[in-house]
Design a protein around this motif. Sequence first.
Motif, PDB file in Angstrom:
ATOM      1  N   ALA A  34       0.280  -1.440   0.145  1.00 32.50           N
ATOM      2  CA  ALA A  34       0.437   0.146   0.139  1.00 32.50           C
ATOM      3  C   ALA A  34       0.990   1.123   0.084  1.00 32.50           C
ATOM      4  CB  ALA A  34      -1.191   0.153   1.358  1.00 32.50           C
ATOM      5  N   VAL A  35       1.896   1.309   1.044  1.00 35.37           N
ATOM      6  CA  VAL A  35       2.696   2.149   1.210  1.00 35.37           C
ATOM      7  C   VAL A  35       3.748   3.053   0.182  1.00 35.37           C
ATOM      8  CG1 VAL A  35       4.433   3.729   2.407  1.00 35.37           C
ATOM      9  CG2 VAL A  35       2.668   2.385   3.391  1.00 35.37           C
ATOM     10  N   ARG A  36       3.567   1.189  -0.307  1.00 34.32           N
ATOM     11  CA  ARG A  36       5.106   1.667  -1.233  1.00 34.32           C
ATOM     12  C   ARG A  36       6.951   1.514  -0.897  1.00 34.32           C
ATOM     13  NH1 ARG A  36       2.733  -1.081  -6.190  1.00 34.32           N
ATOM     14  NH2 ARG A  36       0.471   0.468  -6.535  1.00 34.32           N
ATOM     15  N   ARG A  37       6.850   2.009  -0.034  1.00 33.57           N
ATOM     16  CA  ARG A  37       8.062   2.570   0.477  1.00 33.57           C
ATOM     17  C   ARG A  37       8.560   1.505   1.676  1.00 33.57           C
ATOM     18  NH1 ARG A  37       6.335   8.284   0.316  1.00 33.57           N
ATOM     19  NH2 ARG A  37       7.026   8.043   2.608  1.00 33.57           N
ATOM     20  N   PRO A  38       9.268   0.801   2.373  1.00 32.63           N
ATOM     21  CA  PRO A  38       9.715   0.307   3.643  1.00 32.63           C
ATOM     22  C   PRO A  38       9.584   0.559   4.724  1.00 32.63           C
ATOM     23  CG  PRO A  38      11.726  -0.183   1.927  1.00 32.63           C
ATOM     24  CD  PRO A  38      10.697   1.071   1.185  1.00 32.63           C
ATOM     25  N   TRP A  39      10.356   2.026   4.717  1.00 38.43           N
ATOM     26  CA  TRP A  39       9.854   2.722   5.828  1.00 38.43           C
ATOM     27  C   TRP A  39       9.244   3.120   6.729  1.00 38.43           C
ATOM     28  CZ3 TRP A  39      13.997   0.697   9.188  1.00 38.43           C
ATOM     29  CH2 TRP A  39      15.355   0.662   8.495  1.00 38.43           C
ATOM     30  N   PRO A  40       8.362   3.832   5.483  1.00 43.00           N
ATOM     31  CA  PRO A  40       7.374   4.305   6.631  1.00 43.00           C
ATOM     32  C   PRO A  40       6.153   3.036   6.716  1.00 43.00           C
ATOM     33  CG  PRO A  40       7.617   5.430   4.274  1.00 43.00           C
ATOM     34  CD  PRO A  40       8.719   4.400   4.599  1.00 43.00           C
ATOM     35  N   ALA A  41       6.267   1.658   5.426  1.00 42.57           N
ATOM     36  CA  ALA A  41       5.510   0.579   6.053  1.00 42.57           C
ATOM     37  C   ALA A  41       5.570  -0.025   7.248  1.00 42.57           C
ATOM     38  CB  ALA A  41       6.170  -0.142   4.622  1.00 42.57           C
ATOM     39  N   PHE A  42       7.136  -0.122   7.731  1.00 50.44           N
ATOM     40  CA  PHE A  42       8.095  -1.054   8.750  1.00 50.44           C
ATOM     41  C   PHE A  42       7.296   0.278   9.970  1.00 50.44           C
ATOM     42  CE2 PHE A  42      11.412  -0.827  11.996  1.00 50.44           C
ATOM     43  CZ  PHE A  42      10.996  -2.524  12.127  1.00 50.44           C
ATOM     44  N   ALA A  43       7.764   1.547  10.374  1.00 53.06           N
ATOM     45  CA  ALA A  43       6.806   2.347  11.221  1.00 53.06           C
ATOM     46  C   ALA A  43       5.514   2.143  11.630  1.00 53.06           C
ATOM     47  CB  ALA A  43       7.112   3.900  10.601  1.00 53.06           C
ATOM     48  N   LEU A  44       4.961   2.142   9.807  1.00 52.53           N
ATOM     49  CA  LEU A  44       3.294   1.995  10.570  1.00 52.53           C
ATOM     50  C   LEU A  44       2.587   0.129  11.453  1.00 52.53           C
ATOM     51  CD1 LEU A  44       1.879   3.348   7.710  1.00 52.53           C
ATOM     52  CD2 LEU A  44       1.619   4.011   9.338  1.00 52.53           C
ATOM     53  N   GLY A  45       3.627  -0.331  10.737  1.00 49.44           N
ATOM     54  CA  GLY A  45       3.364  -1.636  11.453  1.00 49.44           C
ATOM     55  C   GLY A  45       3.865  -1.763  12.007  1.00 49.44           C
ATOM     56  N   VAL A  46       4.660  -1.157  12.518  1.00 53.81           N
ATOM     57  CA  VAL A  46       5.754  -1.128  14.339  1.00 53.81           C
ATOM     58  C   VAL A  46       4.377  -0.434  15.878  1.00 53.81           C
ATOM     59  CG1 VAL A  46       7.094  -0.407  15.960  1.00 53.81           C
ATOM     60  CG2 VAL A  46       7.344  -1.593  14.412  1.00 53.81           C
ATOM     61  N   ALA A  47       3.660   0.828  14.569  1.00 54.41           N
ATOM     62  CA  ALA A  47       2.837   1.427  15.272  1.00 54.41           C
ATOM     63  C   ALA A  47       1.122   0.970  15.548  1.00 54.41           C
ATOM     64  CB  ALA A  47       2.735   2.863  14.727  1.00 54.41           C
ATOM     65  N   TYR A  48       1.101  -0.541  15.185  1.00 55.27           N
ATOM     66  CA  TYR A  48      -0.123  -1.002  15.101  1.00 55.27           C
ATOM     67  C   TYR A  48       0.122  -2.239  15.987  1.00 55.27           C
ATOM     68  CZ  TYR A  48      -3.991  -3.573  14.814  1.00 55.27           C
ATOM     69  OH  TYR A  48      -5.414  -3.842  15.104  1.00 55.27           O
ATOM     70  N   ALA A  49       1.565  -3.026  16.224  1.00 57.04           N
ATOM     71  CA  ALA A  49       2.145  -3.519  16.901  1.00 57.04           C
ATOM     72  C   ALA A  49       2.030  -3.016  18.134  1.00 57.04           C
ATOM     73  CB  ALA A  49       3.193  -4.196  16.756  1.00 57.04           C
ATOM     74  N   ILE A  50       2.251  -1.921  18.449  1.00 53.84           N
ATOM     75  CA  ILE A  50       2.300  -1.035  19.802  1.00 53.84           C
ATOM     76  C   ILE A  50       0.457  -0.767  20.643  1.00 53.84           C
ATOM     77  CG2 ILE A  50       2.791   0.896  21.088  1.00 53.84           C
ATOM     78  CD1 ILE A  50       5.200   1.149  19.377  1.00 53.84           C
ATOM     79  N   SER A  51      -0.334  -0.667  19.423  1.00 57.61           N
ATOM     80  CA  SER A  51      -1.666  -0.587  19.959  1.00 57.61           C
ATOM     81  C   SER A  51      -1.798  -1.613  20.193  1.00 57.61           C
ATOM     82  CB  SER A  51      -2.138   0.469  18.301  1.00 57.61           C
ATOM     83  OG  SER A  51      -2.535  -0.444  17.467  1.00 57.61           O
ATOM     84  N   ASP A  52      -1.589  -3.063  19.303  1.00 55.84           N
ATOM     85  CA  ASP A  52      -2.153  -3.916  19.296  1.00 55.84           C
ATOM     86  C   ASP A  52      -1.777  -4.778  21.194  1.00 55.84           C
ATOM     87  OD1 ASP A  52      -3.657  -6.675  18.791  1.00 55.84           O
ATOM     88  OD2 ASP A  52      -1.901  -7.335  18.722  1.00 55.84           O
ATOM     89  N   GLU A  53      -0.674  -4.326  21.476  1.00 53.46           N
ATOM     90  CA  GLU A  53      -0.439  -4.865  22.759  1.00 53.46           C
ATOM     91  C   GLU A  53      -1.737  -3.325  23.688  1.00 53.46           C
ATOM     92  OE1 GLU A  53       1.281  -7.214  24.066  1.00 53.46           O
ATOM     93  OE2 GLU A  53       1.319  -7.776  21.777  1.00 53.46           O
ATOM     94  N   ILE A  54      -1.083  -2.430  23.333  1.00 59.01           N
ATOM     95  CA  ILE A  54      -2.519  -1.289  24.487  1.00 59.01           C
ATOM     96  C   ILE A  54      -3.375  -2.185  24.720  1.00 59.01           C
ATOM     97  CG2 ILE A  54      -3.052   0.817  24.467  1.00 59.01           C
ATOM     98  CD1 ILE A  54      -0.051   2.299  23.222  1.00 59.01           C
ATOM     99  N   HIS A  55      -3.584  -2.531  23.148  1.00 59.21           N
ATOM    100  CA  HIS A  55      -5.340  -2.920  23.431  1.00 59.21           C
ATOM    101  C   HIS A  55      -5.527  -4.183  24.304  1.00 59.21           C
ATOM    102  CE1 HIS A  55      -8.212  -5.681  20.756  1.00 59.21           C
ATOM    103  NE2 HIS A  55      -9.204  -5.511  21.456  1.00 59.21           N
ATOM    104  N   GLN A  56      -4.200  -4.789  23.924  1.00 58.59           N
ATOM    105  CA  GLN A  56      -4.407  -6.431  24.707  1.00 58.59           C
ATOM    106  C   GLN A  56      -4.231  -6.135  26.317  1.00 58.59           C
ATOM    107  OE1 GLN A  56      -1.295  -9.298  23.412  1.00 58.59           O
ATOM    108  NE2 GLN A  56      -1.921  -9.071  21.027  1.00 58.59           N
ATOM    109  N   HIS A  57      -3.503  -4.978  26.620  1.00 61.32           N
ATOM    110  CA  HIS A  57      -3.782  -4.828  28.151  1.00 61.32           C
ATOM    111  C   HIS A  57      -5.391  -4.938  28.648  1.00 61.32           C
ATOM    112  CE1 HIS A  57      -2.359  -2.481  31.593  1.00 61.32           C
ATOM    113  NE2 HIS A  57      -3.260  -2.170  31.510  1.00 61.32           N
ATOM    114  N   PHE A  58      -6.331  -3.849  28.037  1.00 60.50           N
ATOM    115  CA  PHE A  58      -7.604  -4.514  28.735  1.00 60.50           C
ATOM    116  C   PHE A  58      -8.656  -5.310  27.892  1.00 60.50           C
ATOM    117  CE2 PHE A  58      -5.812  -0.181  27.869  1.00 60.50           C
ATOM    118  CZ  PHE A  58      -6.124   0.649  28.875  1.00 60.50           C
TER     119      PHE A  58
END
Length: 174
Positions: free
Chosen positions: A115-139
Motif C-alpha cells: 500500500a505505501v510502496r516504501r519500506p521505512w514508512p511501512a515498517f513504522a506503521l507496522g510497529v505502531a500497529y504492534a504497539i497499539s495491539d499490545e495496548i489493546h490487549q492490556h484491556f
Amino acid sequence: MESAAGLLTRGTLLAAFPASRPVASRDEHLPSQRRDRPGFAPGSLTELFVEREPIIEQVQSPLARWLAVLVWAGVIFAFSSVPDLGTGLGGWDFVLRKIAHAVEFAILGALLLRAVRRPWPAFALGVAYAISDEIHQHFVAGRQATPRDVLIDSVGVALGLLAWRRLSPPRRSP
C-alpha cells in the motif's frame, strides 16, 4: 535438441499443444508480438509472465490496497480481543502463539509495503500497529501487554517487508 528456455521463448512448446496455439500464423503480426524484443513469440509463456504488468497491479487501486491493510488489521484486532488463545499444548503453546504473532504481522508488513510502496514508512506503521495491539490487549481480560510481543511483531513486520520485496516482480517505470 533445444533447451527448455528456447522452447518457452520461441513458442515451439506451443507447437506440441495445437489447441493452445494462437489463431494467427507466425507471419502475421499480432498486437502482442514484439518486434523490438526478439525471442518473444506471440502466446509464449515468457510473454505471459514478462511482457505484462502483474494482474494484481492492473486492477487494484490504492484504495483497494489500503482496504486489504484495514481488513487484515481488523483480523489482528479480533484475535487480540479473544481472552484466551491457549491450545493446551504446554510449552509448545507459547512457541506457537509467538510464531502466530510473527506471521500475522508479517502479512500486515507485506500488505503495508504494497500500500505505501516504501519500506521505512511501512515498517513504522507496522510497529505502531504492534504497539497499539499490545495496548489493546492490556484491556482484554486474560491477556497482557508485553514489550517482547512488540519486538516479535516488529520482527514479523520486517520479515513481511523482506518477503514482499523478494517475491514481488520488479516495478517498471512508466
